[in-house]
Design a protein around this motif. Structure first.
Motif, PDB file in Angstrom:
ATOM      1  N   ASP A 239       0.822  -1.212   0.000  1.00 36.59           N
ATOM      2  CA  ASP A 239       0.000   0.000   0.000  1.00 36.59           C
ATOM      3  C   ASP A 239       0.854   1.260   0.000  1.00 36.59           C
ATOM      4  OD1 ASP A 239      -2.452  -1.386   0.147  1.00 36.59           O
ATOM      5  OD2 ASP A 239      -2.317  -1.527   2.323  1.00 36.59           O
ATOM      6  N   LEU A 240       2.097   1.123   0.468  1.00 32.86           N
ATOM      7  CA  LEU A 240       2.961   2.278   0.707  1.00 32.86           C
ATOM      8  C   LEU A 240       4.402   1.880   0.446  1.00 32.86           C
ATOM      9  CD1 LEU A 240       3.775   5.064   1.981  1.00 32.86           C
ATOM     10  CD2 LEU A 240       3.582   3.959   4.216  1.00 32.86           C
ATOM     11  N   ALA A 241       5.119   2.714  -0.299  1.00 29.41           N
ATOM     12  CA  ALA A 241       6.545   2.507  -0.560  1.00 29.41           C
ATOM     13  C   ALA A 241       7.282   3.821  -0.317  1.00 29.41           C
ATOM     14  CB  ALA A 241       6.766   2.034  -1.999  1.00 29.41           C
ATOM     15  N   ILE A 242       8.324   3.756   0.479  1.00 33.97           N
ATOM     16  CA  ILE A 242       9.182   4.916   0.723  1.00 33.97           C
ATOM     17  C   ILE A 242      10.623   4.461   0.513  1.00 33.97           C
ATOM     18  CG2 ILE A 242       9.988   6.616   2.411  1.00 33.97           C
ATOM     19  CD1 ILE A 242       7.265   6.445   3.758  1.00 33.97           C
ATOM     20  N   PHE A 243      11.351   5.158  -0.354  1.00 39.87           N
ATOM     21  CA  PHE A 243      12.724   4.725  -0.612  1.00 39.87           C
ATOM     22  C   PHE A 243      13.599   5.899  -1.032  1.00 39.87           C
ATOM     23  CE2 PHE A 243      10.197   4.124  -4.401  1.00 39.87           C
ATOM     24  CZ  PHE A 243      10.984   4.484  -5.481  1.00 39.87           C
ATOM     25  N   THR A 244      14.893   5.685  -0.839  1.00 41.03           N
ATOM     26  CA  THR A 244      15.919   6.634  -1.248  1.00 41.03           C
ATOM     27  C   THR A 244      16.642   6.061  -2.454  1.00 41.03           C
ATOM     28  OG1 THR A 244      16.225   7.330   1.044  1.00 41.03           O
ATOM     29  CG2 THR A 244      17.972   7.907  -0.500  1.00 41.03           C
ATOM     30  N   GLY A 245      17.008   6.919  -3.380  1.00 36.82           N
ATOM     31  CA  GLY A 245      17.725   6.474  -4.563  1.00 36.82           C
ATOM     32  C   GLY A 245      19.012   7.250  -4.758  1.00 36.82           C
ATOM     33  N   ARG A 246      20.046   6.562  -5.178  1.00 38.17           N
ATOM     34  CA  ARG A 246      21.291   7.208  -5.580  1.00 38.17           C
ATOM     35  C   ARG A 246      21.249   7.367  -7.090  1.00 38.17           C
ATOM     36  NH1 ARG A 246      25.035   9.888  -2.710  1.00 38.17           N
ATOM     37  NH2 ARG A 246      25.188   8.171  -1.193  1.00 38.17           N
ATOM     38  N   SER A 249      24.699  10.599 -11.110  1.00 40.13           N
ATOM     39  CA  SER A 249      25.635  11.696 -10.862  1.00 40.13           C
ATOM     40  C   SER A 249      26.198  11.656  -9.451  1.00 40.13           C
ATOM     41  CB  SER A 249      24.923  13.036 -11.056  1.00 40.13           C
ATOM     42  OG  SER A 249      23.926  13.206 -10.052  1.00 40.13           O
ATOM     43  N   GLY A 250      25.622  10.800  -8.589  1.00 41.42           N
ATOM     44  CA  GLY A 250      25.996  10.761  -7.183  1.00 41.42           C
ATOM     45  C   GLY A 250      25.001  11.461  -6.282  1.00 41.42           C
ATOM     46  N   ALA A 251      24.097  12.247  -6.862  1.00 39.10           N
ATOM     47  CA  ALA A 251      23.086  12.956  -6.068  1.00 39.10           C
ATOM     48  C   ALA A 251      22.081  11.962  -5.499  1.00 39.10           C
ATOM     49  CB  ALA A 251      22.377  13.997  -6.924  1.00 39.10           C
ATOM     50  N   LEU A 252      21.397  12.393  -4.427  1.00 34.85           N
ATOM     51  CA  LEU A 252      20.387  11.561  -3.788  1.00 34.85           C
ATOM     52  C   LEU A 252      18.983  12.003  -4.186  1.00 34.85           C
ATOM     53  CD1 LEU A 252      21.685  11.056  -0.133  1.00 34.85           C
ATOM     54  CD2 LEU A 252      21.461   9.312  -1.901  1.00 34.85           C
ATOM     55  N   ALA A 253      18.080  11.033  -4.231  1.00 38.51           N
ATOM     56  CA  ALA A 253      16.672  11.316  -4.499  1.00 38.51           C
ATOM     57  C   ALA A 253      15.832  10.564  -3.475  1.00 38.51           C
ATOM     58  CB  ALA A 253      16.293  10.874  -5.909  1.00 38.51           C
ATOM     59  N   SER A 254      14.751  11.183  -3.033  1.00 39.25           N
ATOM     60  CA  SER A 254      13.810  10.520  -2.135  1.00 39.25           C
ATOM     61  C   SER A 254      12.495  10.301  -2.879  1.00 39.25           C
ATOM     62  CB  SER A 254      13.579  11.357  -0.871  1.00 39.25           C
ATOM     63  OG  SER A 254      13.043  12.627  -1.201  1.00 39.25           O
ATOM     64  N   PHE A 255      11.871   9.139  -2.628  1.00 43.16           N
ATOM     65  CA  PHE A 255      10.649   8.761  -3.326  1.00 43.16           C
ATOM     66  C   PHE A 255       9.604   8.281  -2.328  1.00 43.16           C
ATOM     67  CE2 PHE A 255      14.098   8.099  -6.346  1.00 43.16           C
ATOM     68  CZ  PHE A 255      13.598   8.620  -7.535  1.00 43.16           C
ATOM     69  N   GLU A 256       8.352   8.587  -2.623  1.00 44.44           N
ATOM     70  CA  GLU A 256       7.230   8.068  -1.853  1.00 44.44           C
ATOM     71  C   GLU A 256       6.105   7.733  -2.813  1.00 44.44           C
ATOM     72  OE1 GLU A 256       3.974   9.461   1.572  1.00 44.44           O
ATOM     73  OE2 GLU A 256       5.447  10.888   0.787  1.00 44.44           O
ATOM     74  N   ALA A 257       5.519   6.546  -2.639  1.00 45.28           N
ATOM     75  CA  ALA A 257       4.346   6.147  -3.405  1.00 45.28           C
ATOM     76  C   ALA A 257       3.347   5.555  -2.423  1.00 45.28           C
ATOM     77  CB  ALA A 257       4.714   5.126  -4.474  1.00 45.28           C
ATOM     78  N   THR A 258       2.171   6.148  -2.340  1.00 47.60           N
ATOM     79  CA  THR A 258       1.207   5.702  -1.351  1.00 47.60           C
ATOM     80  C   THR A 258      -0.216   5.867  -1.849  1.00 47.60           C
ATOM     81  OG1 THR A 258       0.363   6.048   0.894  1.00 47.60           O
ATOM     82  CG2 THR A 258       1.257   7.973  -0.234  1.00 47.60           C
ATOM     83  N   ARG A 259      -1.076   4.955  -1.418  1.00 51.29           N
ATOM     84  CA  ARG A 259      -2.512   5.071  -1.643  1.00 51.29           C
ATOM     85  C   ARG A 259      -3.232   5.376  -0.334  1.00 51.29           C
ATOM     86  NH1 ARG A 259      -2.201  -0.553  -5.049  1.00 51.29           N
ATOM     87  NH2 ARG A 259      -1.932   0.293  -7.136  1.00 51.29           N
ATOM     88  N   PHE A 260      -2.465   5.805   0.663  1.00 53.16           N
ATOM     89  CA  PHE A 260      -3.023   6.090   1.985  1.00 53.16           C
ATOM     90  C   PHE A 260      -2.712   7.511   2.443  1.00 53.16           C
ATOM     91  CE2 PHE A 260      -3.743   1.648   1.979  1.00 53.16           C
ATOM     92  CZ  PHE A 260      -4.706   1.395   2.937  1.00 53.16           C
ATOM     93  N   ALA A 261      -2.493   8.422   1.518  1.00 50.90           N
ATOM     94  CA  ALA A 261      -2.265   9.827   1.858  1.00 50.90           C
ATOM     95  C   ALA A 261      -3.621  10.519   1.922  1.00 50.90           C
ATOM     96  CB  ALA A 261      -1.365  10.492   0.825  1.00 50.90           C
TER      97      ALA A 261
END
Length: 385
Positions: A239-246, A249-261
Motif C-alpha cells: 500500500d505504501l513505498a518509501i525509498f531513497t535512490g542514488r 551523478s551521485g546525487a540523492l533522491a527521495s521517493f514516496e508512493a502511497t494510496r493512503f495519503a
C-alpha cells in the motif's frame, strides 16, 4: 487497442483527439477494440469511437489491416501481448509499468530491439512526461537553469484505499498487478525523476508496507478472480513505498508512493534542487511550474510561478490561447502525437522499452531492499545487497 478500462477511456480520447488537433503526418483509424466480455467491449467501442469490437487479441494482431497495437491491460498480460504483436510486425504502445517482473520486461525489450531492426517501433506509456509543465521542467534543467542537480524529491500520493471497505480489485493482487503503490504509481515518480534530470537511479534503499491486509471480495464476474461477494481476500501487494535512490551523478533522491495519503487524490509532485536554483511541479496544479533562480539578486529571489500555457511551451501551441488551462487528458494526446510522428519519421519513440525495463529494475531493487531490512541494493543487481 487491447483493454477497455480506465486507461482504455483515456487512450481512446487521445486517439480521437490528437489527429484533429495536431497535423499528424499520417491518418489514424481507430479500427478494433479488444476485450474478453463481448457485450461490454462492444458497448465501449461504440461509446469511444472504435470501428469494431473483438474478443480474441491474437486474431486481431494477425490481421493485415492492423499497423499498431495499444496495450492497456493489467501488467500481467503485457509481455505476452507485446511480444506477439512485435513479432507480427506491429508497432506497439504499452502502458506502464512495462511488465510485472524484470524477466518479462527483459523479454519485451529484446523483442522490441529485434523489431526495431525491421523498422517496427515501440513505446511505454509514461504519460506524465507529456504534461507541458513537466516537459518544460526537463528543458530548463537541460539548459542549466538550476545548475548542477544536487537533490531530487519525488512523490505520488493518493487516498483511494484508505477505506477498508474498498473491495479486493486486481490492482491489489500481485499475480495481476505485480506490485501495489510501488509499481502502479511509484513507477511514474521514478520515470519522472529520471526524465527531468537526465540521470538514472543506480541504487536504492527502501521499505514497503501493506496497511490493510484483508479486503472484501468483489462480486462474481466483477473481479478478475470471479469470486463470490462473500468474505475477504488477502492483499498481496504493498500500500505504501518509501525509498531513497542514488542517481548516476551521485546525487540523492527521495521517493514516496502511497494510496493512503488521506486527502490527496492524485498528487504527483517532484522538486529538483540545484546549485543555481530549483524547479518544482505538482500535478494538482497541472499547468504550473515553480522556478527559483538563486543567481538573481537577493532582494528579488523567490519561487516564480510559471503558467505553462504559452504557445512557446511544449505542445501548447496546438491548443487554446494562453491561460486557457489544459487537463489530465491532454498528456495522452501528446503521447499519440509523439508516437505517430516517430513511426512516420522512422525514428525510435521515447520512452523506449529499454527505459521501461530500467524502471522495472528499480522497482525490483526496492522490493529486494525492503526484504533485506532496507539495505542498499544496486539497480543492475537487485538480488545483491
Amino acid at each position: 487497442m487491447i483493454g477497455y478500462g480506465f486507461m482504455g477511456a483515456a487512450h481512446s480520447q487521445a486517439w480521437r483527439t490528437a489527429p484533429r488537433v495536431f497535423d499528424l503526418p499520417v491518418d489514424v483509424e481507430m479500427a478494433v477494440l479488444v476485450g474478453r466480455n463481448a457485450d461490454a467491449v462492444a458497448d465501449a467501442a461504440a461509446k469511444w469511437g472504435w470501428a469494431e469490437a473483438a474478443t480474441d487479441w491474437r486474431e486481431v494482431i494477425a490481421r493485415d489491416d492492423i499497423d499498431l497495437v495499444d496495450i492497456v491491460t493489467p501488467g500481467g498480460s503485457h509481455a505476452e501481448i507485446a511480444i506477439a504483436a512485435l513479432e507480427a510486425g506491429k508497432h506497439v504502445m504499452c502502458e506502464k509499468p512495462l511488465a510485472n517482473a524484470v524477466d518479462e520486461a527483459e523479454a519485451m525489450t529484446d523483442a522490441a530491439e529485434r523489431a526495431a531492426a525491421r523498422g517496427i517501433r515501440s513505446m511505454v506509456g509514461f504519460t506524465y512526461r507529456r504534461v507541458p509543465a513537466v516537459t518544460l521542467m526537463r528543458d530548463l534543467i537541460a539548459e542549466g537553469r538550476i545548475g548542477r542537480v544536487q537533490q531530487v524529491r519525488a512523490s505520488y500520493r493518493q487516498d483511494w484505499l484508505v477505506d477498508p471497505a474498498m473491495p479486493l480489485g486486481w490492482r491489489l493482487q500481485k499475480e495481476h498487478a505485480g506490485s501495489g503503490a510501488l509499481g502502479d504509481i511509484g513507477a511514474h515518480a521514478i520515470d519522472l525523476a529520471q526524465f527531468v534530470t537526465g540521470l538514472e537511479v543506480t541504487a536504492v534503499s527502501g521499505v514497503l508496507e501493506t496497511i490493510i491486509r484483508e479486503r472484501p471480495l468483489q462480486g462474481s464476474g466483477s473481479g478478475l478472480s470471479g469470486t463470490a461477494a462473500e468474505g475477504t481476500g488477502e492483499v498481496t501487494v504493498d500500500d505504501l513505498a518509501i525509498f531513497t535512490g542514488r542517481l548516476s551523478s551521485g546525487a540523492l533522491a527521495s521517493f514516496e508512493a502511497t494510496r493512503f495519503a488521506t486527502g490527496r487524490k492524485n498528487a504527483l509532485a517532484i522538486e529538483v534542487s540545484g546549485d543555481a536554483g530549483a524547479l518544482a511541479f505538482d500535478f494538482e496544479e497541472l499547468n504550473v511550474l515553480q522556478w527559483y533562480d538563486r543567481t538573481a539578486p537577493n532582494r528579488v529571489q523567490g519561487f516564480t510561478r510559471i503558467i505553462a500555457t504559452e504557445p512557446e511551451h511544449p505542445y501548447v501551441a496546438a491548443w487554446w490561447p494562453a491561460g486557457h488551462m489544459l487537463g489530465y487528458e491532454h498528456g495522452f494526446s501528446h503521447q499519440v502525437k509523439d508516437l505517430v510522428e516517430a513511426i512516420a519519421g522512422g525514428t525510435d519513440p521515447h520512452p523506449a522499452f529499454a527505459e521501461g525495463l530500467h524502471v522495472q529494475r528499480v522497482l525490483a531493487a526496492v522490493e529486494a531492499s525492503a526484504a533485506q531490512d532496507s539495505r542498499w541494493v544496486g539497480v543492475d543487481a537487485p538480488a545483491e545487497a
